[in-house]
Design an enzyme around this catalytic site. Structure first.
Site, PDB file in Angstrom:
ATOM      1  N   GLY A  87       0.810  -1.223   0.000  1.00 45.25           N
ATOM      2  CA  GLY A  87       0.000   0.000   0.000  1.00 45.25           C
ATOM      3  C   GLY A  87       0.837   1.264   0.000  1.00 45.25           C
ATOM      4  O   GLY A  87       0.309   2.360  -0.244  1.00 45.25           O
ATOM      5  N   PRO A 130       6.295  -3.870   0.955  1.00 47.92           N
ATOM      6  CA  PRO A 130       6.274  -2.585   0.233  1.00 47.92           C
ATOM      7  C   PRO A 130       6.780  -2.713  -1.208  1.00 47.92           C
ATOM      8  O   PRO A 130       7.753  -2.068  -1.593  1.00 47.92           O
ATOM      9  CB  PRO A 130       7.216  -1.721   1.072  1.00 47.92           C
ATOM     10  CG  PRO A 130       8.188  -2.695   1.662  1.00 47.92           C
ATOM     11  CD  PRO A 130       7.521  -4.041   1.748  1.00 47.92           C
ATOM     12  N   ARG A 132       5.697  -1.854  -4.392  1.00 47.91           N
ATOM     13  CA  ARG A 132       5.731  -0.664  -5.248  1.00 47.91           C
ATOM     14  C   ARG A 132       6.743   0.366  -4.719  1.00 47.91           C
ATOM     15  O   ARG A 132       7.508   0.953  -5.482  1.00 47.91           O
ATOM     16  CB  ARG A 132       4.340  -0.026  -5.267  1.00 47.91           C
ATOM     17  CG  ARG A 132       4.252   1.208  -6.142  1.00 47.91           C
ATOM     18  CD  ARG A 132       2.943   1.946  -5.894  1.00 47.91           C
ATOM     19  NE  ARG A 132       1.800   1.102  -5.968  1.00 47.91           N
ATOM     20  CZ  ARG A 132       1.103   0.828  -7.082  1.00 47.91           C
ATOM     21  NH1 ARG A 132       1.450   1.384  -8.195  1.00 47.91           N
ATOM     22  NH2 ARG A 132       0.060   0.037  -7.047  1.00 47.91           N
ATOM     23  N   ARG A 167      -0.954  -0.094 -16.997  1.00 49.71           N
ATOM     24  CA  ARG A 167      -1.636   0.644 -15.914  1.00 49.71           C
ATOM     25  C   ARG A 167      -2.533   1.800 -16.398  1.00 49.71           C
ATOM     26  O   ARG A 167      -3.664   1.935 -15.922  1.00 49.71           O
ATOM     27  CB  ARG A 167      -0.624   1.169 -14.895  1.00 49.71           C
ATOM     28  CG  ARG A 167       0.108   0.066 -14.130  1.00 49.71           C
ATOM     29  CD  ARG A 167       0.976   0.630 -13.020  1.00 49.71           C
ATOM     30  NE  ARG A 167       0.204   1.094 -11.904  1.00 49.71           N
ATOM     31  CZ  ARG A 167       0.168   2.344 -11.481  1.00 49.71           C
ATOM     32  NH1 ARG A 167       0.882   3.275 -12.079  1.00 49.71           N
ATOM     33  NH2 ARG A 167      -0.575   2.684 -10.459  1.00 49.71           N
ATOM     34  N   CYS A 198      -4.981  -2.444 -31.075  1.00 50.02           N
ATOM     35  CA  CYS A 198      -6.301  -2.216 -31.669  1.00 50.02           C
ATOM     36  C   CYS A 198      -7.382  -2.021 -30.599  1.00 50.02           C
ATOM     37  O   CYS A 198      -8.399  -2.723 -30.580  1.00 50.02           O
ATOM     38  CB  CYS A 198      -6.666  -3.385 -32.574  1.00 50.02           C
ATOM     39  SG  CYS A 198      -6.776  -4.932 -31.668  1.00 50.02           S
ATOM     40  N   GLU A 199      -7.130  -1.119 -29.672  1.00 51.63           N
ATOM     41  CA  GLU A 199      -8.108  -0.815 -28.613  1.00 51.63           C
ATOM     42  C   GLU A 199      -8.125   0.691 -28.418  1.00 51.63           C
ATOM     43  O   GLU A 199      -7.065   1.329 -28.406  1.00 51.63           O
ATOM     44  CB  GLU A 199      -7.674  -1.444 -27.272  1.00 51.63           C
ATOM     45  CG  GLU A 199      -7.448  -2.928 -27.270  1.00 51.63           C
ATOM     46  CD  GLU A 199      -8.729  -3.740 -27.284  1.00 51.63           C
ATOM     47  OE1 GLU A 199      -9.817  -3.168 -27.051  1.00 51.63           O
ATOM     48  OE2 GLU A 199      -8.646  -4.956 -27.541  1.00 51.63           O
ATOM     49  N   TYR A 227       4.542  -3.056 -11.569  1.00 51.32           N
ATOM     50  CA  TYR A 227       3.396  -3.362 -12.440  1.00 51.32           C
ATOM     51  C   TYR A 227       3.651  -2.879 -13.876  1.00 51.32           C
ATOM     52  O   TYR A 227       2.729  -2.513 -14.581  1.00 51.32           O
ATOM     53  CB  TYR A 227       2.099  -2.754 -11.872  1.00 51.32           C
ATOM     54  CG  TYR A 227       1.916  -3.080 -10.412  1.00 51.32           C
ATOM     55  CD1 TYR A 227       1.448  -4.321 -10.025  1.00 51.32           C
ATOM     56  CD2 TYR A 227       2.262  -2.161  -9.419  1.00 51.32           C
ATOM     57  CE1 TYR A 227       1.319  -4.645  -8.690  1.00 51.32           C
ATOM     58  CE2 TYR A 227       2.145  -2.485  -8.074  1.00 51.32           C
ATOM     59  CZ  TYR A 227       1.671  -3.724  -7.723  1.00 51.32           C
ATOM     60  OH  TYR A 227       1.561  -4.052  -6.402  1.00 51.32           O
TER      61      TYR A 227
HETATM   62  C1  LIG Z   1      -0.605  -9.448  -0.964  1.00 47.91           C
HETATM   63  C2  LIG Z   1       0.071  -8.279  -1.564  1.00 47.91           C
HETATM   64  N1  LIG Z   1       1.168  -7.771  -0.949  1.00 47.91           N
HETATM   65  C3  LIG Z   1       1.836  -6.706  -1.462  1.00 47.91           C
HETATM   66  C4  LIG Z   1       1.416  -6.112  -2.636  1.00 47.91           C
HETATM   67  C5  LIG Z   1       2.189  -4.930  -3.153  1.00 47.91           C
HETATM   68  O1  LIG Z   1       1.452  -3.799  -2.932  1.00 47.91           O
HETATM   69  P1  LIG Z   1       1.931  -2.343  -3.365  1.00 47.91           P
HETATM   70  O2  LIG Z   1       1.816  -2.245  -4.827  1.00 47.91           O
HETATM   71  O3  LIG Z   1       0.950  -1.439  -2.680  1.00 47.91           O
HETATM   72  O4  LIG Z   1       3.330  -2.164  -2.879  1.00 47.91           O
HETATM   73  C6  LIG Z   1       0.275  -6.594  -3.298  1.00 47.91           C
HETATM   74  C7  LIG Z   1      -0.217  -5.967  -4.517  1.00 47.91           C
HETATM   75  O5  LIG Z   1      -1.306  -6.169  -4.987  1.00 47.91           O
HETATM   76  C8  LIG Z   1      -0.412  -7.711  -2.739  1.00 47.91           C
HETATM   77  O6  LIG Z   1      -1.517  -8.210  -3.325  1.00 47.91           O
END
Ligand SMILES: Cc1ncc(COP(=O)(O)O)c(C=O)c1O
Length: 274
Positions: A87, A130, A132, A167, A198-199, A227
């Site tokens: 998150g 963490p 992301r 994304r 093609c979208e 991602y």
């Molecule tokens: C179980 C779990 N842990 C960690 C994450 C990574 O989350 P974030 O992109 O917020 O770092 C996710 C992403 O969907 C997840 O599903």
């Protein structure tokens, strides 16, 4: 339940989402597991993603600890770990500010240690995920402008697209784009940046200023380390991009560009139509 996230689709918590379970179901699940002979337990949450509000983590951790205490009391088990999931957001869109990670850490620590020392929670580990936060700003997507369509809306067509970076098409995510070929060129013209798929949703960015953008310019799409490649695809028979790692003045290919052969690798021809 609690949920948070930069886009509504990035909110995973709450009673209507596909994730998780209600407290009542969780208690029943722990009871069932205990009865079935499970000896080691932990608890995990993942309530949302890309959150920049530092106070959110305090709220969500507090809630999870409350639930953990109830489960421990009701099921007479101990928890080896409490995992507050991911998150932790990064600033994608100016003027977003970085998450105050020190404050988040200290808030979570206070809540966790306060309860951890109580008799109910017997020194569990605290885990965080963490993903992301660690990798999002490590990576830049470089793409060439190969066509420009002028009209009521000006489209800048690139050799990347939703197949390379999903994304924006998937949930309108914002990635900052810089015209690396014309860093000092200024123009008030706003353009949409698209790919070759093609979208209609194959849009990488909308209403951006790229200076006096021209064909063959190199665009840099920022913060694609999370991602990015993992969500990329071969849709429309497009081989996936190469990845290059840069260390000061050194660079190394860490993933080869895919070839046409990679698109058909693993396919089998059946004999039914002979
Ligand atoms: C179980 C779990 N842990 C960690 C994450 C990574 O989350 P974030 O992109 O917020 O770092 C996710 C992403 O969907 C997840 O599903």
């Amino acid at each position: 339940g609690i949920g948070g996230g930069s886009h509504s689709v990035l909110v995973f918590g709450g009673k209507n989402t596909k994730f998780g379970m209600s407290k009542k179901d969780a208690v029943a699940a722990y009871r069932f597991a205990k009865k079935s002979g499970v000896k080691k337990f932990g608890i995990h949450m993942m309530t949302g993603s890309s959150i920049l509000d530092s106070s959110y983590f305090k709220k969500a951790t507090s809630k999870l600890i409350d639930i953990a205490v109830e489960i421990v009391e009701e099921c007479k088990i101990s928890l080896d770990f409490i995992n507050i999931g991911g998150g932790f957001g990064i600033p994608y869109k100016p003027p977003e500010k970085p998450l105050d990670i020190k404050k988040v850490g200290s808030d979570i620590g206070k809540i966790f240690n306060g309860r951890k020392s109580s008799k109910i929670l017997d020194k569990p580990w605290l885990f965080v995920e963490p993903g992301r936060y660690l990798v999002a700003d490590s990576t830049i997507l470089l793409t060439n402008v190969h066509s420009i369509k002028k009209g009521p809306v000006k489209y800048v067509g690139t050799d990347a697209g939703m197949n390379t970076l999903l994304r924006p098409a998937l949930y309108g995510a914002y990635h900052h784009v810089v015209n690396a070929s014309r860093l000092n060129s200024r123009s008030n013209e706003s353009v949409h940046i698209c790919g070759q798929i093609c979208e209609n949703t194959d849009i990488l960015a909308k209403n951006r200023k790229l200076g006096n953008v021209k064909e063959d310019d190199l665009l840099a799409i920022l913060n694609v380390g999370a991602y990015g490649f993992s969500m990329s695809s071969q849709y429309n028979t497009r081989p996936r991009a190469a990845e290059v790692m840069i260390n000061k003045k050194d660079s190394k290919i860490i993933r080869q560009r895919e070839t046409i052969n990679d698109l058909i690798k693993g396919q089998k021809v059946v004999t039914w139509f002979k």
